[in-house]
Every structure is written in C-alpha cells, then in structure tokens.
Design an enzyme around this catalytic site. Structure first.
Site, short mmCIF file in Angstrom:
data_model
loop_
_atom_site.label_atom_id
_atom_site.label_comp_id
_atom_site.label_asym_id
_atom_site.label_seq_id
_atom_site.Cartn_x
_atom_site.Cartn_y
_atom_site.Cartn_z
N GLN A 49 55.56 64.94 51.36
CA GLN A 49 55.43 63.52 51.05
C GLN A 49 56.78 62.84 51.08
O GLN A 49 56.95 61.77 51.67
CB GLN A 49 54.79 63.35 49.68
CG GLN A 49 54.72 61.92 49.18
CD GLN A 49 53.77 61.06 49.99
OE1 GLN A 49 52.61 61.42 50.13
NE2 GLN A 49 54.24 59.94 50.52
N CYS A 108 52.99 57.06 46.71
CA CYS A 108 52.55 58.18 47.55
C CYS A 108 51.03 58.24 47.71
O CYS A 108 50.54 58.99 48.56
CB CYS A 108 53.07 59.51 46.99
SG CYS A 108 52.46 59.91 45.34
N ARG A 118 53.23 60.32 57.13
CA ARG A 118 52.92 61.71 56.80
C ARG A 118 52.60 62.49 58.08
O ARG A 118 53.01 63.63 58.26
CB ARG A 118 51.72 61.78 55.84
CG ARG A 118 52.00 61.33 54.40
CD ARG A 118 52.84 62.33 53.65
NE ARG A 118 52.21 63.63 53.51
CZ ARG A 118 51.34 63.97 52.54
NH1 ARG A 118 50.98 63.08 51.64
NH2 ARG A 118 50.83 65.19 52.47
N HIS A 177 56.46 68.02 45.79
CA HIS A 177 55.67 67.40 46.85
C HIS A 177 56.60 67.10 48.03
O HIS A 177 56.83 65.94 48.40
CB HIS A 177 55.02 66.12 46.32
CG HIS A 177 53.81 65.67 47.07
ND1 HIS A 177 53.37 66.27 48.23
CD2 HIS A 177 52.93 64.64 46.83
CE1 HIS A 177 52.30 65.64 48.68
NE2 HIS A 177 52.00 64.66 47.85
N ASP A 180 54.13 56.08 40.98
CA ASP A 180 53.06 57.04 41.23
C ASP A 180 52.09 56.97 40.06
O ASP A 180 52.37 56.36 39.02
CB ASP A 180 53.65 58.45 41.39
CG ASP A 180 52.65 59.47 41.93
OD1 ASP A 180 51.54 59.07 42.35
OD2 ASP A 180 52.97 60.67 41.92
N ARG A 219 48.22 73.97 49.45
CA ARG A 219 48.22 72.90 48.43
C ARG A 219 47.59 73.53 47.19
O ARG A 219 46.38 73.82 47.16
CB ARG A 219 47.40 71.71 48.93
CG ARG A 219 47.37 70.50 48.00
CD ARG A 219 46.60 69.38 48.68
NE ARG A 219 46.33 68.26 47.80
CZ ARG A 219 47.07 67.16 47.71
NH1 ARG A 219 48.15 67.05 48.47
NH2 ARG A 219 46.75 66.18 46.90
#
Length: 315
Positions: free
Chosen positions: A133, A266, A294, A130, A226, A103
């Site tokens: 996700q 998310c 997830r 991402h 988001d 990440r």
C-alpha cells in the site's frame, strides 16, 4: 539469491526509487495498451486470511497483465498451523509457484513463510505492516510532485496502525518529514519508530510523534488518515470512536495544511468518522489515485522480485 518484501525497510532508498521508475514505465505501457509480459509462464500464489478488495484485484490482474497466472487461496483452501504448518505450506507452494503473496494477521507468519520458501514472498498486509500500500502511496506522490519527495512533509492523523507504520518507514527511505498525531495509547510501536529513525538518519528524513492533529497537519504537503477501527477491533469500536473524535480529517483541520496539500487514505474509508465526505470527494483528495496505483506499483514489485530487478524491457 531470492528477495522477499515483508516490510518497507526491507528495501533501500535506491530500491524504492527503482520501483517508482519501473512502476511509471509499466503504467505508461498499460495506459497506452501496449503489452508488457516479462513474467510469461510465471505463477503467483495468493494466500488470504483476511478479506480484500484492492489487494486481491490488483495482484490478480497485475500478474495476468505481466503475462503470468495468479491462484487465489482462501481459508477454505488452507489453515496455517491447523491443517498443516506454515513451513509445509511454503514447501508445497515453492514447488509450483514462482512467487507467494500472503495477507494475514501476524508478522511472524509471513516471516516463517519467507524463511522456508525458496521463492520470493510478499507481505500483502499483516497487523503490523502494509508495505505494498505504501509503495503505491509514495508512487502516487512521486508522480504528482515530479519525483520530489525528499523534504516534503506528510502528516498522518489517527491510529498508529500497520499503514501508519509502513508509511513512516517509506517516508524515512524517501527523505521526507513524517509527522503522526495519535491519542495517548494509540501511537506507533516504539520498536518500529526506532528502526525507522535509524533509516531516517541515512536519508535526512525526520519522524515526529505528536498528540495534537493541528500541530501535525500545520504546513503539511500531504495529510493521510485511515480507519479508527481495523479488522477484528470491532469490540473496541465505541472506545476508539470516543478516543479519536478530534482526529477527523475535515475542512477545519485541512485549513492548517498548505493550500495545495493533498488528502490520502488507503481505503476502505468510514465516511463521517476518520474523514468527511467533503474531504473524501473534494479537489484535494487523491484517494482513488492511490487505489489505482496499487495495480502499477505491485506489478513493479512482482517484476523486481521475480526477475531479480531486471525491468524486462519496460520502455
């Protein structure tokens, strides 16, 4: 031959469908309390240059539930291209670990890691993408709509950021109608749109770029938003809040979507900015279903990459 998962378009529509199938079976086993440990004796290195709640917990617990171990490494443990190069970190980790998740900031960092490492590399988040996700997001819709993603309309309202880019790519693979409404200057990267449209031509998906959030949401089956201010954009906060003020997902905007439309985010959410409490906590919200998934989607990703697509008997 090893496979990496750096962006959604690294996969084919068949890969995505296989992941949903495996995630569903693994989730059912987890819910039933039945052990499923196809990665017994395997190890996951988790490199974090950005803070995380969902990514860390779901990868760490997921790897343990699959029978393996996960090792968390923060910037106290490594400094890419400062203490040692990305390539040297890869050459070390490949000797100890079976899969690497990172990440980080730049897509280039993940790409360099993947080019060097002889074990699979997973993009846990970059400034540009991402993907994990979005696999979880689309799996959540796959569950809710009994697998019928093709032809559905998903509308993203807000910044053309990493999540929006990956969602566009996922919608393209799934044959969905993707719309995004962003203020001028905050849209999706042109190169990413071009790549996604090339994939969409193969699946019948459509990608529509808009400025009007009402037009984007009209008749949509799912509405996604988001944060307006991503990590390390804090100095732009006031300017961004002004630019995005009419892009809030609230009851008035949702009135233009289908009555049964779901709301997605998310996380983490900035309540009162990109969406209201009433929407976040309302009956249309599937935000925490996404968060739960997830775990299951990433377990499927790990299993597919480490076992080369073998589902390990997840029946």
């Amino acid at each position: 031959m090893k496979r990496d998962f750096l962006r959604v378009l690294d996969w084919t529509p068949r890969d995505l469908a296989s992941c949903f199938d495996l995630a569903g079976r693994v989730k059912a086993l987890t819910k039933a309390g039945r052990p499923h440990r196809p990665l017994e004796g395997k190890s996951l290195a988790m490199l974090f240059q950005k803070p995380s709640l969902r990514t860390r917990v779901t990868f760490e617990i997921g790897m343990q539930q699959l029978g393996g171990i996960a090792v968390y490494l923060s910037t106290y443990d490594f400094t890419l291209d400062v203490r040692e190069s990305v390539e040297d970190v890869a050459r070390n980790l490949e000797r100890w670990c079976d899969v690497i998740m990172i990440r980080t900031f730049k897509d280039e960092t993940v790409e360099r890691l993947a080019r060097t490492a002889r074990v699979p590399v997973i993009n846990g988040l970059t400034d540009g993408h991402h993907p994990c996700q979005v696999v979880a997001d689309l799996f959540t819709l796959h569950e809710r709509w009994a697998g019928a993603l093709a032809g559905k309309t998903i509308a993203f309202v807000g910044d053309g950021n990493n999540t929006a880019t990956s969602l566009m790519e996922g919608a393209a693979l799934a044959g969905m109608r993707f719309r995004i409404a962003s203020p001028p200057g905050y849209g999706l990267p042109a190169a990413a749109v071009e790549r996604a449209r090339a994939a969409a031509r193969e699946t019948g998906a459509t990608i529509t770029l808009l400025e009007d959030p009402v037009e984007a949401v009209a008749g949509a089956d799912a509405v996604y938003t988001d944060t307006w201010i991503s990590m390390h954009q804090e100095t732009e906060a006031a300017r961004r809040r002004y630019a995005f003020q009419r892009y809030q997902v609230n009851d008035a905007l949702l009135a233009h979507a289908k009555p049964e439309a779901v709301v997605m985010h998310c996380l983490p959410a900035h309540r009162g900015e990109e969406l209201t409490d009433e929407v976040m906590d309302g009956p249309r919200s599937i935000v925490f279903d996404q968060a739960e998934n997830r775990l299951h989607a990433q377990k499927a990703i790990l299993e597919m990459l480490v076992n080369g697509g073998n589902d390990g008997g997840a029946r």
